[in-house]
Structures are given as C-alpha cells and as structure tokens.
Design a protein around this motif. Structure first.
Motif, PDB file in Angstrom:
ATOM      1  N   ASP A 123      49.249  43.293  48.453  1.00 62.12           N
ATOM      2  CA  ASP A 123      50.867  43.203  47.563  1.00 62.12           C
ATOM      3  C   ASP A 123      50.407  42.257  47.400  1.00 62.12           C
ATOM      4  O   ASP A 123      50.931  41.944  46.404  1.00 62.12           O
ATOM      5  CB  ASP A 123      51.615  44.700  48.364  1.00 62.12           C
ATOM      6  N   ILE A 124      51.540  41.116  48.934  1.00 59.27           N
ATOM      7  CA  ILE A 124      52.266  39.815  48.696  1.00 59.27           C
ATOM      8  C   ILE A 124      50.970  39.244  48.094  1.00 59.27           C
ATOM      9  O   ILE A 124      51.246  38.109  47.070  1.00 59.27           O
ATOM     10  CB  ILE A 124      52.304  39.212  49.785  1.00 59.27           C
ATOM     11  N   GLY A 125      49.553  39.386  48.165  1.00 55.85           N
ATOM     12  CA  GLY A 125      48.304  38.297  47.110  1.00 55.85           C
ATOM     13  C   GLY A 125      48.858  38.776  45.582  1.00 55.85           C
ATOM     14  O   GLY A 125      48.799  37.581  45.530  1.00 55.85           O
ATOM     15  N   LYS A 126      49.344  40.347  45.159  1.00 50.55           N
ATOM     16  CA  LYS A 126      49.014  40.314  43.766  1.00 50.55           C
ATOM     17  C   LYS A 126      50.727  39.448  43.727  1.00 50.55           C
ATOM     18  O   LYS A 126      50.639  38.587  42.556  1.00 50.55           O
ATOM     19  CB  LYS A 126      49.485  41.756  43.329  1.00 50.55           C
ATOM     20  N   VAL A 127      51.827  39.365  44.385  1.00 53.16           N
ATOM     21  CA  VAL A 127      52.618  38.754  43.389  1.00 53.16           C
ATOM     22  C   VAL A 127      52.710  37.294  43.728  1.00 53.16           C
ATOM     23  O   VAL A 127      52.999  36.415  42.814  1.00 53.16           O
ATOM     24  CB  VAL A 127      53.821  39.008  44.972  1.00 53.16           C
ATOM     25  N   TYR A 128      52.206  36.810  44.502  1.00 53.86           N
ATOM     26  CA  TYR A 128      51.396  34.960  44.745  1.00 53.86           C
ATOM     27  C   TYR A 128      50.561  34.679  43.411  1.00 53.86           C
ATOM     28  O   TYR A 128      50.705  33.590  42.585  1.00 53.86           O
ATOM     29  CB  TYR A 128      50.310  34.879  45.830  1.00 53.86           C
ATOM     30  N   PHE A 129      50.106  35.792  43.273  1.00 52.37           N
ATOM     31  CA  PHE A 129      48.707  35.312  41.859  1.00 52.37           C
ATOM     32  C   PHE A 129      49.297  35.355  40.618  1.00 52.37           C
ATOM     33  O   PHE A 129      49.296  35.346  40.109  1.00 52.37           O
ATOM     34  CB  PHE A 129      47.960  36.633  42.117  1.00 52.37           C
ATOM     35  N   SER A 130      50.151  36.522  40.135  1.00 52.94           N
ATOM     36  CA  SER A 130      51.354  36.970  38.891  1.00 52.94           C
ATOM     37  C   SER A 130      51.733  35.213  39.101  1.00 52.94           C
ATOM     38  O   SER A 130      52.285  35.184  38.320  1.00 52.94           O
ATOM     39  CB  SER A 130      52.128  37.821  40.038  1.00 52.94           C
ATOM     40  N   GLU A 131      52.641  34.623  40.196  1.00 53.08           N
ATOM     41  CA  GLU A 131      53.639  34.149  40.790  1.00 53.08           C
ATOM     42  C   GLU A 131      52.779  31.997  39.899  1.00 53.08           C
ATOM     43  O   GLU A 131      53.249  31.110  39.859  1.00 53.08           O
ATOM     44  CB  GLU A 131      54.597  33.416  41.481  1.00 53.08           C
ATOM     45  N   HIS A 150      46.264  35.995  51.300  1.00 52.09           N
ATOM     46  CA  HIS A 150      46.401  36.956  51.471  1.00 52.09           C
ATOM     47  C   HIS A 150      45.142  38.916  51.071  1.00 52.09           C
ATOM     48  O   HIS A 150      45.207  39.387  52.276  1.00 52.09           O
ATOM     49  CB  HIS A 150      47.775  37.733  51.307  1.00 52.09           C
ATOM     50  N   PHE A 151      44.927  38.133  49.580  1.00 52.20           N
ATOM     51  CA  PHE A 151      43.728  39.043  50.013  1.00 52.20           C
ATOM     52  C   PHE A 151      42.754  39.495  50.523  1.00 52.20           C
ATOM     53  O   PHE A 151      42.075  40.069  51.092  1.00 52.20           O
ATOM     54  CB  PHE A 151      42.754  38.736  48.356  1.00 52.20           C
ATOM     55  N   LYS A 152      42.161  37.481  51.258  1.00 54.08           N
ATOM     56  CA  LYS A 152      41.335  37.513  52.281  1.00 54.08           C
ATOM     57  C   LYS A 152      41.762  38.594  54.093  1.00 54.08           C
ATOM     58  O   LYS A 152      41.168  39.835  54.150  1.00 54.08           O
ATOM     59  CB  LYS A 152      40.755  36.837  52.716  1.00 54.08           C
ATOM     60  N   GLU A 153      43.091  38.705  53.811  1.00 50.38           N
ATOM     61  CA  GLU A 153      43.023  38.971  55.611  1.00 50.38           C
ATOM     62  C   GLU A 153      43.762  40.760  54.656  1.00 50.38           C
ATOM     63  O   GLU A 153      43.010  41.211  56.117  1.00 50.38           O
ATOM     64  CB  GLU A 153      44.450  38.104  55.315  1.00 50.38           C
ATOM     65  N   ALA A 154      43.853  41.078  53.777  1.00 51.44           N
ATOM     66  CA  ALA A 154      44.023  41.819  53.536  1.00 51.44           C
ATOM     67  C   ALA A 154      42.610  43.294  53.203  1.00 51.44           C
ATOM     68  O   ALA A 154      42.746  44.117  54.414  1.00 51.44           O
ATOM     69  CB  ALA A 154      44.669  42.792  52.258  1.00 51.44           C
ATOM     70  N   SER A 203      41.025  43.002  42.804  1.00 44.99           N
ATOM     71  CA  SER A 203      42.051  41.182  43.608  1.00 44.99           C
ATOM     72  C   SER A 203      41.725  40.411  43.305  1.00 44.99           C
ATOM     73  O   SER A 203      41.950  39.760  42.494  1.00 44.99           O
ATOM     74  CB  SER A 203      43.169  41.980  43.999  1.00 44.99           C
ATOM     75  N   VAL A 204      40.125  40.334  44.301  1.00 48.94           N
ATOM     76  CA  VAL A 204      39.869  38.933  44.416  1.00 48.94           C
ATOM     77  C   VAL A 204      39.101  38.430  43.151  1.00 48.94           C
ATOM     78  O   VAL A 204      38.783  37.373  42.683  1.00 48.94           O
ATOM     79  CB  VAL A 204      39.313  39.230  45.819  1.00 48.94           C
ATOM     80  N   ALA A 205      38.513  40.161  42.777  1.00 47.96           N
ATOM     81  CA  ALA A 205      37.660  39.222  41.331  1.00 47.96           C
ATOM     82  C   ALA A 205      38.102  38.553  40.394  1.00 47.96           C
ATOM     83  O   ALA A 205      37.352  37.691  39.608  1.00 47.96           O
ATOM     84  CB  ALA A 205      36.786  40.687  41.303  1.00 47.96           C
ATOM     85  N   ASN A 257      31.005  34.974  41.239  1.00 50.63           N
ATOM     86  CA  ASN A 257      31.781  35.873  42.499  1.00 50.63           C
ATOM     87  C   ASN A 257      32.672  36.914  42.615  1.00 50.63           C
ATOM     88  O   ASN A 257      32.929  38.066  42.573  1.00 50.63           O
ATOM     89  CB  ASN A 257      33.053  34.409  42.443  1.00 50.63           C
ATOM     90  N   ALA A 258      32.884  36.774  40.882  1.00 54.39           N
ATOM     91  CA  ALA A 258      33.862  38.234  40.343  1.00 54.39           C
ATOM     92  C   ALA A 258      32.951  39.482  40.634  1.00 54.39           C
ATOM     93  O   ALA A 258      33.205  40.169  40.058  1.00 54.39           O
ATOM     94  CB  ALA A 258      34.412  37.254  39.002  1.00 54.39           C
ATOM     95  N   ILE A 259      31.712  38.528  39.278  1.00 54.88           N
ATOM     96  CA  ILE A 259      30.572  40.006  39.230  1.00 54.88           C
ATOM     97  C   ILE A 259      30.404  40.556  40.587  1.00 54.88           C
ATOM     98  O   ILE A 259      30.319  41.758  40.554  1.00 54.88           O
ATOM     99  CB  ILE A 259      30.058  39.052  38.076  1.00 54.88           C
ATOM    100  N   ASP A 260      30.295  39.566  41.536  1.00 55.13           N
ATOM    101  CA  ASP A 260      29.761  39.923  43.363  1.00 55.13           C
ATOM    102  C   ASP A 260      30.800  41.606  43.632  1.00 55.13           C
ATOM    103  O   ASP A 260      30.755  42.407  43.893  1.00 55.13           O
ATOM    104  CB  ASP A 260      29.418  38.995  43.986  1.00 55.13           C
ATOM    105  N   HIS A 261      32.288  40.458  43.719  1.00 52.38           N
ATOM    106  CA  HIS A 261      32.865  41.540  43.711  1.00 52.38           C
ATOM    107  C   HIS A 261      33.250  42.620  43.191  1.00 52.38           C
ATOM    108  O   HIS A 261      33.342  44.286  43.544  1.00 52.38           O
ATOM    109  CB  HIS A 261      34.376  40.754  43.986  1.00 52.38           C
TER     110      HIS A 261
END
Length: 594
Positions: free
Chosen positions: A284-292, A301-305, A324-326, A337-341
C-alpha cells in the motif's frame, strides 16, 4: 480483495483484559488441580491465551501440556496442543505449517469424537484455505463447521463462521450471499450481546461499500470496527483498521492521510510480528509513493512486499504486487520487465480463478504489447481483459444491487413506521376530539339541569353550579362524589319547596322525577367515561407501546435480515389492527344515545 487479517475468527480471538485475568485465574487453578487430565488441559489453555503476548510462553505451556498428555495417553490434550502450535504458526503468517497442525488436530479430534475440537479445526482450516485462494474448499470446511456448531450449541461460533463465509462469497463476487452471511452474523452477535465480535463484520461491510465507491459509508463502518478494537485493546485489529481507513483516504485522493494511517498500521504489524499485515501495508505504501512520483521509494516497498507475500504463500497479495511492479516498469519504459510481471500475475490469477487479477493483468499486458507495436498480441489480451472486465462489472452491479436492496428495505420499513406513527397521531387526535365532545355534552347536561332549577328560583343550586364550573378539572376527577352531592342537594331542595308552597307539590314531584332521570343519565355518561378511560389506559396503550418499541428498534440504524423485517412488519400490522379495533370500540362507547 478483502484483507485476510479480518478473519481472526480462527478461534483466535484477540487478547483483551479479560483474557489476561483468565491466565492469572488458570495459573491459580493449576496449583490446586490434582487430576492429570485437568492439569494438561489447563496448561494448554494457558498456552493458547499467551499467543498474542508471548510466543515463548505459548511454546512453554503447550510443551508442558503436550508432554503430560503423552505421558498419560490423553489424546484430547494432544489434539489441543496441535491447535496451539497451529495458532502460533498462523499468527506468525506461516500458513503451510499452520495447515499441517490444524489437519492433524482434525484427525485426532475425529478419531476420539471430540466435537469441540472438530469444530475449531474445520473453522481454522477454512480460514487457511481462503488465504491460499482455494475458496471452494474454504466454504466446504465452513459449512461442515456450522453443522458441528449446531450439534454442540456453539451460537457465538456460528456468528464468526457466517462472517468468514461472507468474506469468501465477497472474494467470489457473490455480494448478495456475502451480505446475507454478514447480516446473519450480526443477528447472532446482537442476540448474544457479543459486541467485540462486531468489529470484523463492520469491517467487511465497510469493504463492500469501499468497492462500490461509497467511501463515506466505508469510512463509517471501518471507524466503527476500529472503535471496538480500541475499546477491547485489540492491537492487531487496530492495525488492520488503520490499513482499511488509509485505503479509503488513498482512494479519495488524500495521499498524506493515507500514508499516515498506513505507517501506523506498519508499526503495529512490526510489534505483533504479523507478516500478512506488514506485506499488505508495504504494498500500500508503495502505491502511495508511486502515485506521488517517488518511484524509487515505491519500488523498494513493492519488492519488500513481494518477498513477504512469497514467504507466507499469500497468492492474492503476490498478484496485486506483481501488477504494481509491472506498472512501475511501464512508467519507465521497461516493457519487457512489465510483460514478465504481468504474465506471472495472469498465470497465478488463472490458477486461483481470481477475476480481478485476470482483468488487471490482461489490461496491463495489452497496453504493454501496444507500446511494442505488437498489435496482434495486444488485441488478444484486450479480448481477455474485456471478458473478465465485463464479468467483474456484472458482479459489481450485483453487489450494488444487493447493497441498494438492503438499504431500500431498511428505508421502506422506516417510511412505513412513519406512516403508522402519523396514523396513530390522527387516531389520538380523533380520541381527543371525542373526549372534548363528551365533555361539552356533560357541560350541557349540567347546564340544562341548573337552568331548570334556576327557573324555579333555586339560587343556591345556581351558586353551586358556578363553583362547579370553576372546579371543572376537580369535578372530572371526582364525578361519583359530585353526583352524590347533587342528589342530596336536590332532595333537600325538594323538601324546602314542599314546605314553602303546597300548591307546587305536584310540580315538585314532577321535578324530582326529572332530576332522578337526569341523574341516571349523568351516571350512565360517567360509566361510559370510566369505560373510555380504562380502554385508553389499557387497551389503546398496549398496541401503541408495541408500535413505539418497534419504531425505536428501527431508528437504531442496525441492519436487518429479510426475516427480521417480515416479523417487524407483521408485528406492526397486527398492532395497528388491534389499535383500530380498540378505537372502534371506544367510538361505540362514546356514541351518544338517543
């Protein structure tokens, strides 16, 4: 998908002050216990209660109980030891290990006919199956658990199981069934006064409103859930509620508020050591940072999750994280990388039959292939996306219809109650009108009598009438006494008239007969008034009180099942009909005689 942490009905109730007192009490009992079987069960119960406070203490007391059970060949004790260990693994998000312990717990309980153990094992396995994404098995275990609960009379446990089943139906997109289960759960919890258990059901209803885009209502129910967790000092529940509230703020565009609540939840997840909550919050925190636009922080945060989701085997979390990572790689033009994920997310979603994951992953893939100008592959994925997107829209529509229907039924009942209240006010006004009419008739009777007496020069009687009008309220309360007084006065006056003038002897006798007739008529009217007063105090009040009681219940705002609404409507109709019959009877009583 609904947060897995809300399913703490694993027989895993969060530790509260009451449980701490129970531990102290059990330790005292342990010193006084002489029977080995009782001692073993007491040790195991203490161990279970320690799982939220001290895992080491859980292991210590469980080992002591397990060793004693092994020594005396006490299989019920061995079964409970397995449940304790499964609970410990579950609380630490070791899902596969927890499943192994619960499965063994079930086998031993079935072998020895230990119904309470079978009940808990079935419920716990159902929860684990939902985490693993095997929704059909989860429902099967819950349904088996309900049957056992009926046998042993575990009413409170049924409330928790219905709540868990509602979450599975919600995952499957069957929102009508989900709401049905949630309201059954609420009905049971209200019946037994289990306020603590309302927290998870409120949270689940909040989730439905969130997915429907009704964020204000979602925030209301999430906040109710959090308030209960705070009241009972349920740390993990507070952490889950913080995540839920943060998610609503994020969807409403308030990223700072969202981050504030996510970080609160993250602190709690670290404190209690719950990996599922921590993984979800990291994502969730990764999504907030991505949005910002803070993409580096987002990726960390995505990788830790992802590592946490993978460690505990939480497949739905893995899917959402992969997407989210894609999206992150798409933002930086790293299409491969996006396609792989995206492909990995789509593969896992297909295995789980997770429609939202299939829709989101296929959408990302057709956008990625379009950027590579591979329009043929992009078109193929766009078709896949359309199939699951349309399916999800149908489910969302079903959910919205189910929510609308439940709200409509509550509003309908409220409107009907208001109409009944209005009708009751009209009836009361009619009764008051009749009462005033009778009061005027009584005054006319009294006035006629006095005028008749005044025509005979009875100034004394006129004077008494003047005083009686000034004390009309007192006369109304003391009718019988006043009638007696009037009779005496009339008798005295008749004697006086005889002494004054023998010539009016016959007139006086006629007058006495007329007074007697009038007196009887007044007495009859008074009897009617007493009958009216009795009816008003007893017969009218009873149905009216029931209607007011039902109205108060409905105004509380608590959701009701269809069965409850039918019972309330039937009760309201019955009371209204009874009130109508009473009013008709009163009208007959008050009807002037010829």
């Amino acid at each position: 998908m609904k947060q897995i942490l809300n399913i703490a009905a694993l027989s895993l109730c969060l530790l509260s002050y009451g449980q701490t007192k129970e531990i102290d009490s059990l330790k005292i009992s342990l010193k006084q216990t002489k029977h080995d079987t009782t001692k073993a069960l007491t040790l195991l119960r203490i161990g279970f209660l320690y799982y939220q406070i001290s895992p080491d203490s859980l292991i210590k007391y469980t080992s002591l109980g397990q060793d004693l059970s092994t020594e005396i060949g006490f299989e019920k004790g061995l079964a409970n030891a397995l449940n304790n260990l499964g609970t410990l693994e579950y609380s630490q998000s070791n899902i596969d290990e927890a499943l192994e312990y619960y499965t063994e717990f079930l086998k031993i309980s079935e072998k020895i006919g230990y119904l309470n153990g079978i009940n808990r094992a079935l419920n716990n396995i159902g929860i684990v199956m939902r985490i693993k994404g095997d929704f059909a098995k989860a429902l099967n275990y819950y349904e088996q658990s309900l049957k056992v609960k009926d046998k042993i009379g575990d009413i409170k446990g049924k409330g928790g199981t219905y709540n868990n089943m509602g979450m599975v139906y919600q995952d499957l997109g069957n929102y009508t069934k989900a709401l049905e289960c949630y309201f059954k759960s609420i009905e049971i919890k209200e019946e037994i006064g289990d306020e603590d258990a309302f927290a998870s059901t409120y949270s689940n209803i909040g989730e439905l409103y969130k997915e429907s885009g009704e964020y204000d209502l979602a925030m209301e129910y999430y906040s109710r859930s959090k308030d209960i967790h705070v009241k009972y000092n349920e740390t993990l529940g507070i952490g889950t509620s913080s995540r839920n509230i943060g998610t609503v703020y994020f969807l409403m565009g308030d990223e700072q508020k969202a981050l504030e609540f996510f970080n609160r939840g993250l602190e709690i997840s670290n404190t209690v050591g719950n990996k599922i909550l921590k993984a979800n919050l990291k994502n969730d925190i990764g999504k907030v940072y991505f949005s910002e636009g803070q993409y580096d922080k987002a990726l960390i945060h995505f990788k830790e999750a992802y590592n946490l989701f993978n460690e505990i085997g939480y497949n739905v979390g893995i899917i959402e994280n992969l997407i989210s990572v894609a999206s992150y790689y798409m933002q930086f033009g790293q299409i491969k990388n996006a396609i792989d994920h995206g492909n990995e997310a789509l593969t896992v979603s297909r295995i789980l039959e997770y429609k939202k994951g299939m829709s989101d992953a296929s959408k990302l893939l057709y956008e990625a292939y379009a950027k590579l100008n591979d329009f043929k592959t992009a078109y193929e994925y766009s078709l896949i996306h359309k199939v699951y997107y349309d399916s999800l829209n149908s489910e969302i529509q079903s959910r919205e219809i189910a929510i609308f229907e439940s709200r409509y039924q509550l509003e309908k009942i409220s409107t009907e109650n208001e109409m009944l209240a209005s009708q009751n006010e009209l009836h009361q006004a009619e009764l008051e009108k009749n009462r005033l009419q009778i009061q005027r008739q009584n005054l006319l009777i009294y006035g006629g009598t006095i005028m008749f007496l005044l025509s005979l020069g009875m100034m004394y009687i006129g004077y008494r009438y003047y005083k009686s009008r000034k004390r009309s309220v007192e006369i109304q309360k003391k009718k019988n006494r006043e009638i007696t007084l009037q009779s005496k006065i009339l008798a005295e006056q008749a004697d006086e008239l005889i002494r004054v003038n023998e010539e009016i002897q016959s007139m006086n006798e006629t007058l006495e007969e007329e007074v007697t007739k009038r007196t009887k008529k007044i007495q009859a009217q008074n009897e009617k008034l007493k009958e009216y007063a009795f009816s008003n105090a007893h017969h009218v009040r009873a149905p009216l009180a029931r209607i007011l009681g039902i109205t108060a219940q409905l105004k509380s705002g608590d959701p009701l099942t269809e069965e409850q609404r039918k019972r309330l409507n039937a009760s309201i109709l019955s009371s209204a009909e009874e009130l109508d019959q009473v009013i008709r009877k009163v009208s007959e009583i008050l009807k002037p005689e010829d």
